[in-house]
Write a protein that holds these residues in place. Structure first.
Motif, PDB file in Angstrom:
ATOM      1  N   PRO A 120       1.009  -1.214   0.292  1.00 34.74           N
ATOM      2  CA  PRO A 120       0.262   0.457   0.457  1.00 34.74           C
ATOM      3  C   PRO A 120       1.010   1.301  -0.018  1.00 34.74           C
ATOM      4  N   GLN A 121       0.723   1.859  -0.589  1.00 36.64           N
ATOM      5  CA  GLN A 121       1.194   3.699  -0.588  1.00 36.64           C
ATOM      6  C   GLN A 121       0.100   4.754  -0.395  1.00 36.64           C
ATOM      7  N   PRO A 122       0.593   5.762   0.767  1.00 36.65           N
ATOM      8  CA  PRO A 122       1.757   5.201   1.737  1.00 36.65           C
ATOM      9  C   PRO A 122       1.327   4.262   2.171  1.00 36.65           C
ATOM     10  N   CYS A 123       3.135   3.717   3.244  1.00 40.95           N
ATOM     11  CA  CYS A 123       2.721   2.494   4.092  1.00 40.95           C
ATOM     12  C   CYS A 123       2.897   2.580   5.160  1.00 40.95           C
ATOM     13  N   VAL A 124       2.626   2.262   6.107  1.00 44.06           N
ATOM     14  CA  VAL A 124       2.477   2.416   6.981  1.00 44.06           C
ATOM     15  C   VAL A 124       3.904   0.860   7.903  1.00 44.06           C
ATOM     16  N   VAL A 125       4.314   1.175   8.502  1.00 45.05           N
ATOM     17  CA  VAL A 125       5.447  -0.096   8.847  1.00 45.05           C
ATOM     18  C   VAL A 125       6.150  -0.633  10.497  1.00 45.05           C
ATOM     19  N   LYS A 126       5.507  -2.157  11.038  1.00 44.97           N
ATOM     20  CA  LYS A 126       5.673  -1.398  12.001  1.00 44.97           C
ATOM     21  C   LYS A 126       5.874  -2.707  12.328  1.00 44.97           C
ATOM     22  N   ALA A 127       6.458  -3.497  13.376  1.00 43.81           N
ATOM     23  CA  ALA A 127       7.400  -4.404  13.281  1.00 43.81           C
ATOM     24  C   ALA A 127       5.993  -5.566  14.230  1.00 43.81           C
ATOM     25  N   VAL A 128       6.266  -6.725  13.272  1.00 44.74           N
ATOM     26  CA  VAL A 128       4.996  -7.672  13.731  1.00 44.74           C
ATOM     27  C   VAL A 128       5.078  -7.196  15.436  1.00 44.74           C
ATOM     28  N   ARG A 129       6.442  -7.712  16.079  1.00 46.59           N
ATOM     29  CA  ARG A 129       6.046  -7.774  18.505  1.00 46.59           C
ATOM     30  C   ARG A 129       6.611  -6.532  18.163  1.00 46.59           C
TER      31      ARG A 129
END
Length: 276
Positions: A120-129
């Protein structure tokens, strides 16, 4: 603890996991303190666990041990595991028909290969933990994310998620106890930040009852994960609806979110009475 003391008196105690020793003796499960004194398995337990450090070999093993000894866990081990892994919970929420953001993740594939598939753009990036809003950022587009991908900590996979622009810097935290929305608050980030988590400097305003549809959705989300007690974070959509961002098994709350401790004590009481 005051609410539990008022409800149960000396029957309610706080025990730190660091003081417990698990065992199997003569084919029976045992529990003792570090002084070697036997400890009776509680009839009901609500485990407050450190999310960043939670381990299947440690805390989850303790939950499984207690359950096998007959303890009723307000939040079962399987539900805690699902809540800790942000993609596990998305799997269960989506299977239950609960709205969640479009998301990609990966297992063994390098992050750069996931970007080749498209995100997806823009894209939220988050660590799975991730925890407390840490390791979460907004990438304007795939190329911008590709430029920093090699610098990301790769000990855990990442979620690449649809950016809900209408909810930028704010969300709705709902505390759910036994299928009831006990309290809710709008959390707002400072300085136009993306993440509204209070640990990241956000503020909150109690609004229990203002968004009944959102509170009902939070109850559904907690039930889909299997949690008796949960903090459900909801995103505001432009059309007035809500999307579930994530479900937390170890929620924190501020003192002005009234009635939560009392509701947790009542949840323990109901289980004790049902077992009689």
């Amino acid at each position: 603890m005051a609410s539990f003391a008022a409800e149960f008196g000396h029957q309610a105690v706080v025990i730190h996991s660091s003081r417990l020793v698990l065992g199997v003796e003569g084919g029976r499960l045992t529990l003792a303190d570090t002084g070697g004194r036997p400890v009776s398995a509680p009839a009901v337990a609500y485990a407050r666990l450190s999310t960043p450090q939670l381990s299947a070999d440690r805390e989850v093993t303790l939950l499984r041990h207690l359950a096998a000894m007959g303890t009723q866990l307000i939040n079962p081990a399987e539900a805690v595991l699902a809540a800790v892994n942000k993609f596990w919970q998305l799997q269960q929420l989506a299977a239950a028909g609960i709205p969640v953001p479009d998301t990609r993740t990966h297992t063994d594939a390098p992050l750069e290969h996931v970007l080749d598939v498209g995100v997806p753009q823009p894209c939220v990036v988050k660590a799975v933990r991730g925890h407390r809003g840490r390791r979460v950022f907004l990438a304007a587009d795939g190329e911008g994310l590709r430029a920093v991908a090699g610098s990301l900590d790769d000990r855990h996979p990442y979620l690449l998620q649809r950016y809900v622009a209408h909810s930028h810097g704010r969300d709705l935290r709902v505390i759910v106890v036994d299928r009831r929305a006990v309290a809710a608050a709008v959390r707002t980030a400072g300085d136009d930040r993306l993440v509204s988590n209070l640990a990241q400097g956000g503020t909150h305003a109690v609004c229990t009852g203002r968004y009944p549809d959102a509170e009902a959705l939070a109850v559904e989300a907690a039930s889909a994960i299997g949690l008796g007690i949960a903090g459900v974070d909801l995103l505001f959509e432009a059309d007035g609806s809500f999307t579930v961002c994530e479900v937390n098994s170890n929620p924190t709350w501020r003192p002005d979110m009234l009635g939560i401790a009392e509701a947790i004590a009542a949840a323990c009481r109901s289980r004790l009475e049902a077992a009689r």
